[in-house]
Motif scaffolding. Sequence first.
Motif, PDB file in Angstrom:
ATOM      1  N   UNK A 266       0.845  -1.195   0.000  1.00 10.33           N
ATOM      2  CA  UNK A 266       0.000   0.000   0.000  1.00 10.33           C
ATOM      3  C   UNK A 266       0.878   1.241   0.000  1.00 10.33           C
ATOM      4  N   UNK A 267       0.788   2.032  -1.060  1.00  7.68           N
ATOM      5  CA  UNK A 267       1.530   3.295  -1.113  1.00  7.68           C
ATOM      6  C   UNK A 267       0.834   4.315  -0.217  1.00  7.68           C
ATOM      7  N   UNK A 268       1.629   4.967   0.632  1.00  8.15           N
ATOM      8  CA  UNK A 268       1.047   5.868   1.627  1.00  8.15           C
ATOM      9  C   UNK A 268       1.082   7.333   1.204  1.00  8.15           C
ATOM     10  N   UNK A 269       1.892   7.676   0.230  1.00  2.64           N
ATOM     11  CA  UNK A 269       1.882   9.047  -0.306  1.00  2.64           C
ATOM     12  C   UNK A 269       1.877   8.962  -1.823  1.00  2.64           C
ATOM     13  N   UNK A 270       0.750   8.514  -2.339  1.00  3.16           N
ATOM     14  CA  UNK A 270       0.599   8.205  -3.756  1.00  3.16           C
ATOM     15  C   UNK A 270       0.817   9.418  -4.645  1.00  3.16           C
ATOM     16  N   UNK A 271       0.651  10.623  -4.102  1.00  5.26           N
ATOM     17  CA  UNK A 271       0.778  11.831  -4.922  1.00  5.26           C
ATOM     18  C   UNK A 271       2.169  11.966  -5.528  1.00  5.26           C
ATOM     19  N   UNK A 272       3.183  11.438  -4.845  1.00  4.98           N
ATOM     20  CA  UNK A 272       4.547  11.561  -5.363  1.00  4.98           C
ATOM     21  C   UNK A 272       4.755  10.736  -6.628  1.00  4.98           C
ATOM     22  N   UNK A 273       3.903   9.733  -6.835  1.00  2.00           N
ATOM     23  CA  UNK A 273       4.020   8.930  -8.048  1.00  2.00           C
ATOM     24  C   UNK A 273       3.516   9.678  -9.278  1.00  2.00           C
ATOM     25  N   UNK A 274       2.964  10.874  -9.068  1.00  2.90           N
ATOM     26  CA  UNK A 274       2.516  11.671 -10.209  1.00  2.90           C
ATOM     27  C   UNK A 274       3.684  12.050 -11.114  1.00  2.90           C
ATOM     28  N   UNK A 275       4.893  12.043 -10.553  1.00  2.00           N
ATOM     29  CA  UNK A 275       6.082  12.393 -11.338  1.00  2.00           C
ATOM     30  C   UNK A 275       6.675  11.197 -12.076  1.00  2.00           C
ATOM     31  N   UNK A 276       5.961  10.087 -12.074  1.00  2.79           N
ATOM     32  CA  UNK A 276       6.522   8.875 -12.672  1.00  2.79           C
ATOM     33  C   UNK A 276       6.830   9.061 -14.154  1.00  2.79           C
ATOM     34  N   UNK A 277       6.046   9.906 -14.833  1.00  3.04           N
ATOM     35  CA  UNK A 277       6.253  10.069 -16.272  1.00  3.04           C
ATOM     36  C   UNK A 277       7.551  10.804 -16.579  1.00  3.04           C
ATOM     37  N   UNK A 278       8.069  11.568 -15.611  1.00  2.00           N
ATOM     38  CA  UNK A 278       9.348  12.248 -15.821  1.00  2.00           C
ATOM     39  C   UNK A 278      10.497  11.252 -15.915  1.00  2.00           C
ATOM     40  N   UNK A 279      10.341  10.108 -15.254  1.00  2.00           N
ATOM     41  CA  UNK A 279      11.401   9.099 -15.246  1.00  2.00           C
ATOM     42  C   UNK A 279      10.931   7.790 -15.866  1.00  2.00           C
TER      43      UNK A 279
END
Length: 247
Positions: A71-84
């Motif tokens: 379970x990811x607890x701060x899912x908002x940080x994955x919004x940057x996944x497209x940058x990498x």
Amino acid sequence: MGHYVSNSLEFEKYRIYIVKEREIALSTYSSIHNSLQLLESGHVLGCYNYISTLFDCSFVFKDYDDYNTVTFTNISKLANIYDKFGFVIDKFKHRSSGRYYGMLSNWNLNRNNYKFNEISNLDIARISKLTDENVQSVIPISYTNHKDSKNYLTDEFIQKEYPFLHPTFESVITVLALNLSVCNTHNLEIYLEKIGALAQTICMNNSSNHVVNRPVKQVIPKNWEKIDKFKRNKNLLPFYAVITTVV
């Protein structure tokens, strides 16, 4: 492909379920089937640890009888996944155990520019927090056949233990040893998942084109006990390994 049915399980958003099924053939791996299941579960955990480290987010891992949850607890940080995204895809694409026939060798490659990335204390701490909460329970020790290395393996030893690995090519063998002085031997399952996660982290950290990272269950304690570090400390039980080599 099978399916999993549960009348009591409530699925939640942003939670990943890893179902434990008998997809590893019991008839083929009768003596090591259970440990392989746990190691594979740990490999999945290692992948999520790699992603969460890369994107500076966190997750909670829970172990149940029939399944595990992430379970990811701060899912908002994955919004940057497209940058990498390209980098991540490239790392997973090149995460290879290599071919399982013949020697792991390519005589035409220049190996001088390759640098092995040892697993960091931060990675060990993160995976320990997710599993048994003890950073000393599993000890990674990296060996090479480079004579200047502090942890040196002879070509003879390498060829005897791993005949598919060409002894004249500089390779790294990372042994993951159980520290019996702190492990609870009545609950080894959590340590095997931890070993699998550490192994996958080593594989991902070193994933690159023309680099093979092969986890190997073939770690025979009585042979490794002749090696200096294990000879001095009888509480270290060599259990699993990752072979990293340029091919």
